[in-house]
Write a protein that holds these residues in place. Structure first.
Motif, PDB file in Angstrom:
ATOM      1  N   ARG A  68       0.834  -1.200   0.000  1.00 29.60           N
ATOM      2  CA  ARG A  68       0.000   0.000   0.000  1.00 29.60           C
ATOM      3  C   ARG A  68       0.869   1.250   0.000  1.00 29.60           C
ATOM      4  N   LEU A 120      -9.768   0.583 -10.894  1.00 29.41           N
ATOM      5  CA  LEU A 120     -10.421   0.054  -9.704  1.00 29.41           C
ATOM      6  C   LEU A 120     -11.283  -1.163 -10.033  1.00 29.41           C
ATOM      7  N   GLY A 123      -8.441  -3.686 -12.354  1.00 31.76           N
ATOM      8  CA  GLY A 123      -7.098  -3.886 -11.833  1.00 31.76           C
ATOM      9  C   GLY A 123      -6.010  -3.714 -12.877  1.00 31.76           C
ATOM     10  N   GLU A 176      -3.200  -4.380  -8.878  1.00 29.38           N
ATOM     11  CA  GLU A 176      -3.602  -5.774  -8.742  1.00 29.38           C
ATOM     12  C   GLU A 176      -3.507  -6.219  -7.283  1.00 29.38           C
ATOM     13  N   SER A 177      -4.238  -7.267  -6.954  1.00 36.38           N
ATOM     14  CA  SER A 177      -4.180  -7.825  -5.612  1.00 36.38           C
ATOM     15  C   SER A 177      -2.805  -8.434  -5.363  1.00 36.38           C
ATOM     16  N   ASP A 231      -5.291  -4.934   0.915  1.00 41.40           N
ATOM     17  CA  ASP A 231      -4.848  -5.641  -0.277  1.00 41.40           C
ATOM     18  C   ASP A 231      -5.279  -4.934  -1.563  1.00 41.40           C
ATOM     19  N   ALA A 232      -6.098  -3.899  -1.448  1.00 40.87           N
ATOM     20  CA  ALA A 232      -6.518  -3.098  -2.609  1.00 40.87           C
ATOM     21  C   ALA A 232      -6.141  -1.651  -2.335  1.00 40.87           C
ATOM     22  N   ALA A 235      -8.534   0.906  -4.409  1.00 42.62           N
ATOM     23  CA  ALA A 235      -9.980   0.729  -4.262  1.00 42.62           C
ATOM     24  C   ALA A 235     -10.440   0.965  -2.834  1.00 42.62           C
TER      25      ALA A 235
END
Length: 256
Positions: A68, A120, A123, A176-177, A231-232, A235
């Protein structure tokens, strides 16, 4: 649905299931069940499983938090490089400077608009954004500099354009995740096993034991929620993820 509402429902559901299982298990076994008969090896295994799972959770949280931070840094670098291009354009003649600034603003408008929404949802970045950056580079390179000041600014603009390209690529990767599906499977399965081991210790129906079991399961649910939330990076950002663009280009990016 709000992410925090999801967390509330998840915690309540987990605690309810754990407490319900504990109560039903105790009723089924009756008063003949003696918690002192729990083998020492089970207590040791429960402790070790809890410690190992806590380490895994800590590493997962640290990993998504680092990603992040990296995602925020890519956005800041991209916005900073574009701002430098906008400022250095002042060295050129007014007409030439207006062309460069118009190309910069066009790219920024696309990034914080259609591309951000697509990023968003899917990805990934858009082809239109790549084309807009290519047009920006072409606008810079279409005319050769004539004065010493223009030559210096011209090279600086090319360097900043390369920095924008690099930051853009990093932003695309960060969209991306970061947690693979197999890791999520391990985290969820590990959480279920860790909570399930509580019942091997023969939890009784006393208020203290039920409270501790509920708090323990709620803590694990909360930590898993944090991993999912972080993890996003774009978003589910803690703030507006386009803030860097809004600070440098308030008129284009919709800032105040």
């Amino acid at each position: 649905m709000s992410e925090w509402l999801v967390l509330t429902f998840a915690v309540l559901a987990t605690c309810s299931v754990v407490l319900l299982v504990a109560v039903l298990r105790q009723r089924r076994q009756g008063e003949e069940d003696d918690p002192t008969e729990t083998p020492d090896v089970i207590e040791y295994m429960t402790m070790m499983i809890g410690v190992v799972y806590a380490i895994v959770l800590g590493l997962a949280i640290a990993g998504v938090w680092e990603e992040r931070s990296a995602a925020d840094e890519w956005v800041r670098q991209e916005a900073q490089a574009l701002h430098e291009m906008d400022q250095r354009a002042a060295v050129f003649a007014p007409e030439r400077a207006a062309e460069i600034r118009s190309a910069v603003e066009s790219y920024v408008a696309h990034v914080v608009g259609p591309e951000w929404d697509h990023m968003l949802d899917a990805g990934e970045l858009t082809e239109e954004g790549e084309e807009s950056l290519t047009e920006l580079r072409a606008t810079i390179a279409e005319r050769e500099p004539t004065t010493v000041a223009e030559i210096t600014a011209y090279q600086a603009l090319l360097d900043e354009a390369a920095a924008v390209d690099e930051a853009r690529a990093g932003r695309g990767q960060s969209a991306e995740s970061t947690m693979p599906a197999v890791v999520w499977f391990g985290l969820l399965a590990g959480g279920a096993v860790t909570v399930g081991m509580l019942f091997t210790l023969q939890i009784q129906r006393s208020g203290r034991e039920l409270l501790l079991a509920g708090l323990f399961s709620a803590l694990i649910t909360f930590l898993l929620f944090l991993i999912w939330y972080f993890d996003a990076p774009y978003a589910r950002a803690l703030g507006d993820s386009t803030e860097a663009f809004q600070n440098f280009f308030p008129g284009v990016a919709g800032g105040d």
